[in-house]
Design an enzyme around this catalytic site. Structure first.
Site, PDB file in Angstrom:
ATOM      1  N   CYS A 251       0.887  -1.190   0.000  1.00 56.20           N
ATOM      2  CA  CYS A 251       0.000   0.000   0.000  1.00 56.20           C
ATOM      3  C   CYS A 251       0.910   1.220   0.000  1.00 56.20           C
ATOM      4  O   CYS A 251       0.976   1.971   0.974  1.00 56.20           O
ATOM      5  CB  CYS A 251      -0.874   0.016   1.249  1.00 56.20           C
ATOM      6  SG  CYS A 251      -1.782  -1.511   1.520  1.00 56.20           S
ATOM      7  N   GLY A 256       6.289   7.247   0.492  1.00 58.52           N
ATOM      8  CA  GLY A 256       7.171   7.734   1.566  1.00 58.52           C
ATOM      9  C   GLY A 256       8.019   6.620   2.161  1.00 58.52           C
ATOM     10  O   GLY A 256       9.239   6.766   2.323  1.00 58.52           O
ATOM     11  N   ASP A 275      -0.062   0.087  -5.347  1.00 61.32           N
ATOM     12  CA  ASP A 275      -1.214   0.742  -4.716  1.00 61.32           C
ATOM     13  C   ASP A 275      -2.384   0.650  -5.686  1.00 61.32           C
ATOM     14  O   ASP A 275      -2.183   0.581  -6.902  1.00 61.32           O
ATOM     15  CB  ASP A 275      -0.915   2.219  -4.389  1.00 61.32           C
ATOM     16  CG  ASP A 275      -1.815   2.758  -3.276  1.00 61.32           C
ATOM     17  OD1 ASP A 275      -1.326   2.921  -2.143  1.00 61.32           O
ATOM     18  OD2 ASP A 275      -3.021   2.995  -3.525  1.00 61.32           O
ATOM     19  N   ASP A 321       0.987  -1.216   4.818  1.00 59.89           N
ATOM     20  CA  ASP A 321       0.743   0.066   5.498  1.00 59.89           C
ATOM     21  C   ASP A 321      -0.718   0.394   5.174  1.00 59.89           C
ATOM     22  O   ASP A 321      -1.001   1.153   4.260  1.00 59.89           O
ATOM     23  CB  ASP A 321       1.714   1.111   4.939  1.00 59.89           C
ATOM     24  CG  ASP A 321       1.633   2.433   5.666  1.00 59.89           C
ATOM     25  OD1 ASP A 321       1.118   2.469   6.800  1.00 59.89           O
ATOM     26  OD2 ASP A 321       2.086   3.443   5.093  1.00 59.89           O
ATOM     27  N   CYS A 372      -1.929   4.162  10.779  1.00 59.52           N
ATOM     28  CA  CYS A 372      -1.797   5.417  11.529  1.00 59.52           C
ATOM     29  C   CYS A 372      -3.085   5.615  12.326  1.00 59.52           C
ATOM     30  O   CYS A 372      -3.632   6.703  12.389  1.00 59.52           O
ATOM     31  CB  CYS A 372      -1.474   6.601  10.629  1.00 59.52           C
ATOM     32  SG  CYS A 372      -2.608   6.835   9.254  1.00 59.52           S
TER      33      CYS A 372
HETATM   34  C1  LIG Z   1      -1.835   4.616   4.793  1.00 62.01           C
HETATM   35  S1  LIG Z   1      -1.892   4.854   3.111  1.00 62.01           S
HETATM   36  C2  LIG Z   1      -0.276   4.435   2.607  1.00 62.01           C
HETATM   37  C3  LIG Z   1       0.753   5.494   2.877  1.00 62.01           C
HETATM   38  C4  LIG Z   1       2.096   5.198   2.261  1.00 62.01           C
HETATM   39  N1  LIG Z   1       2.571   3.868   2.555  1.00 62.01           N
HETATM   40  C5  LIG Z   1       3.153   6.221   2.688  1.00 62.01           C
HETATM   41  O1  LIG Z   1       4.090   5.867   3.392  1.00 62.01           O
HETATM   42  O2  LIG Z   1       2.999   7.371   2.298  1.00 62.01           O
HETATM   43  C6  LIG Z   1      -2.811   3.474   2.587  1.00 62.01           C
HETATM   44  C7  LIG Z   1      -2.804   3.232   1.085  1.00 62.01           C
HETATM   45  O3  LIG Z   1      -3.457   1.988   0.846  1.00 62.01           O
HETATM   46  C8  LIG Z   1      -4.008   2.054  -0.443  1.00 62.01           C
HETATM   47  N2  LIG Z   1      -4.949   0.935  -0.591  1.00 62.01           N
HETATM   48  C9  LIG Z   1      -6.238   0.845  -0.249  1.00 62.01           C
HETATM   49  N3  LIG Z   1      -6.733  -0.365  -0.539  1.00 62.01           N
HETATM   50  C10 LIG Z   1      -5.725  -1.060  -1.096  1.00 62.01           C
HETATM   51  C11 LIG Z   1      -5.608  -2.375  -1.644  1.00 62.01           C
HETATM   52  N4  LIG Z   1      -6.637  -3.232  -1.635  1.00 62.01           N
HETATM   53  N5  LIG Z   1      -4.410  -2.756  -2.137  1.00 62.01           N
HETATM   54  C12 LIG Z   1      -3.356  -1.903  -2.124  1.00 62.01           C
HETATM   55  N6  LIG Z   1      -3.422  -0.644  -1.633  1.00 62.01           N
HETATM   56  C13 LIG Z   1      -4.586  -0.241  -1.129  1.00 62.01           C
HETATM   57  C14 LIG Z   1      -4.602   3.439  -0.497  1.00 62.01           C
HETATM   58  O4  LIG Z   1      -4.780   3.866  -1.829  1.00 62.01           O
HETATM   59  C15 LIG Z   1      -3.540   4.259   0.247  1.00 62.01           C
HETATM   60  O5  LIG Z   1      -2.637   4.838  -0.653  1.00 62.01           O
END
Ligand SMILES: C[S@@+](CC[C@H](N)C(=O)[O-])C[C@H]1O[C@@H](n2cnc3c(N)ncnc32)[C@H](O)[C@@H]1O
Length: 436
Positions: A251, A256, A275, A321, A372
């Site tokens: 994810c 970052g 993602d 994440d 988070c």
């Molecule tokens: C907490 S954020 C990630 C932040 C990122 N890792 C960073 O360090 O900036 C969660 C991410 O999960 C993604 N997401 C949601 N459902 C998902 C899925 N089924 N598979 C992969 N990514 C997914 C969202 O688009 C979002 O970008």
């Protein structure tokens, strides 16, 4: 405001706003009200909306920006408390701003007329509810449901965490290995008048306490550092990625953590950043170039079962994440406090992502689950349910250099607290795959 007021006692601790010591004009209040309404009606992030507004209105001076930013964040942070103070009068965004100014002792006759808030009446002392859930919720502007979750997660420390969640978040940086040493970056920041301090336990971490226009600095543009919360840096460290390894950031968002992982695996290692949000992921290649990294590959996916991804498995390390409520980031994203979040749907996605991550981890490899969020159902409950579904997997203790600086429960699951570590609220756990 660092303790729940005794039952039925008046709460004398009204929040204070740190507004610049100058006259506040009606236009500033109406502009702040419009921005707050935009953030709420369009479900947008407050920092992004402010950033866009300031870019569009270049003639706004530094002090005008500070006033707008302070008012917008204050009202979003203290929404429920302001409404309680306004009751039984009808509430409106301008009314909340008027009450905010009253808390600051800055409500004059003109602003009173504009906002409908009477200057003569002193903000009524709150009478706290007997039940600690609404009492905490009202005092710290949390919904009753979130107040209950905070008490469940932190017990007697709930008020301390809630207090910290109302404060302004510091800005943390991570030094890019190719961009010089931490001391060099600190010296460079100091030469531009920006005071930073090393973050204990994070060899590349720097904390900036004042607000500073970091992205305009030549050193930032040259890739000397990334802006990244200490919590995210701890999570990257918890992956224990080593030279030459193959790591999946399932994810990755805008990447970052992928950037930090790419530094850890070095030029012989590779990061696959995935993602479902291709637009967010599309920001990563530029960040990667700026940091001088060429070992990250981006792959937009539909799910963790995407053949383009599964055919690349297994990975030595998989980071999940997960998308979450973001309750640990209420300081930076106060709009989330009133957001209508479908927690059950998020929990379903988190548990599916954990299962998908497990399928992609090599035998003996590590799966790191992070959020988070401060809520148990997105954190400890998810990990325990995963272990029940996958009895051959086990939770592993964090390396000593991490556990010395973060709080872990007896099972080794870690929590970062804004009132303790000063970072956003985070949770992470390291799960080890069976060897065969
Ligand atoms: C907490 S954020 C990630 C932040 C990122 N890792 C960073 O360090 O900036 C969660 C991410 O999960 C993604 N997401 C949601 N459902 C998902 C899925 N089924 N598979 C992969 N990514 C997914 C969202 O688009 C979002 O970008």
């Amino acid at each position: 405001m660092n303790a729940i007021a005794p039952q039925n006692a008046p709460c004398s601790a009204l929040p204070t706003i740190d507004l610049p010591d100058c006259r506040i004009f009606p236009q500033q209040l109406t502009r702040a009200a419009a921005l707050i309404d935009q953030i709420r009606e369009q479900g947008q992030a407050s920092d992004r909306v402010l950033h866009q507004a300031f870019r569009a209105e270049r003639k706004l001076g530094k002090r005008d920006r500070l006033i707008l930013q302070t008012l917008v964040f204050f009202v979003l942070r203290h929404w429920r408390l302001l409404d309680t103070l306004l009751a039984p009068n009808p509430t409106s965004t301008l009314g909340r701003l008027g009450m905010a100014l009253k808390c600051a002792g800055r409500l004059d006759e003109r602003l009173s007329e504009l906002t409908g808030v009477d200057t003569a009446v002193i903000a009524s002392p709150l009478v706290m509810a007997a039940d600690p859930v609404p009492a905490l919720g009202m005092q710290f502007s949390l919904s009753d449901a979130d107040s209950r979750r905070l008490i469940e997660a932190f017990g007697d420390a709930a008020a301390a965490v809630a207090t910290a969640l109302l404060e302004r978040a510091p800005t943390d940086l991570r030094v890019n290995v190719g961009g010089g040493t931490r001391d060099e970056v600190l010296a460079d920041l100091a030469s531009t008048g920006i005071r930073g301090t090393p973050i204990p336990g994070l060899p590349l971490g720097i904390r900036i306490h004042d607000s500073a226009a970091l992205t305009g600095l030549p050193s930032y543009r040259a890739g000397a550092f990334e802006i990244q919360d200490a919590g995210s840096q701890w999570i990257t460290a918890a992956c224990q990625a080593a030279e030459g390894q193959h790591v999946l950031d399932l994810c990755a968002g805008a990447g970052g953590k992928s950037l930090g992982l790419a530094q850890a695996v070095g030029t012989r290692g590779r990061i696959l950043a995935c993602d479902v949000d291709a637009d967010r992921l599309a920001r990563l290649p530029e960040r990667s170039r700026r940091a001088g990294l060429n070992n990250i590959e981006c792959l937009p996916i539909v799910s963790g079962k995407d053949p383009a991804l599964t055919q690349r498995a297994p990975f030595d390390r998989v980071l999940v994440d997960a998308p979450c409520s973001g309750s640990g980031t209420f300081r930076r994203h106060p709009e989330l406090k009133q957001a209508d979040i479908d927690l059950a749907a998020l929990c379903t996605t988190q548990s599916r992502l954990l299962d998908e991550g497990a399928m992609l981890t090599r035998p003996g490899g590590l799966l790191v689950y992070a959020t988070c969020s401060l809520w148990r159902e997105e954190n400890e409950v998810q990990v325990m349910a995963f272990l029940a579904r996958h009895p051959n997997w086990r939770l592993t203790a964090l390396p000593e250099e991490i556990s010395r600086h973060v709080e872990t429960d007896p099972n080794g699951m870690a929590r970062l607290r804004p009132d303790r570590q000063g970072s956003d609220g985070f949770f992470f756990a390291v799960l080890a795959a069976p060897r065969d």
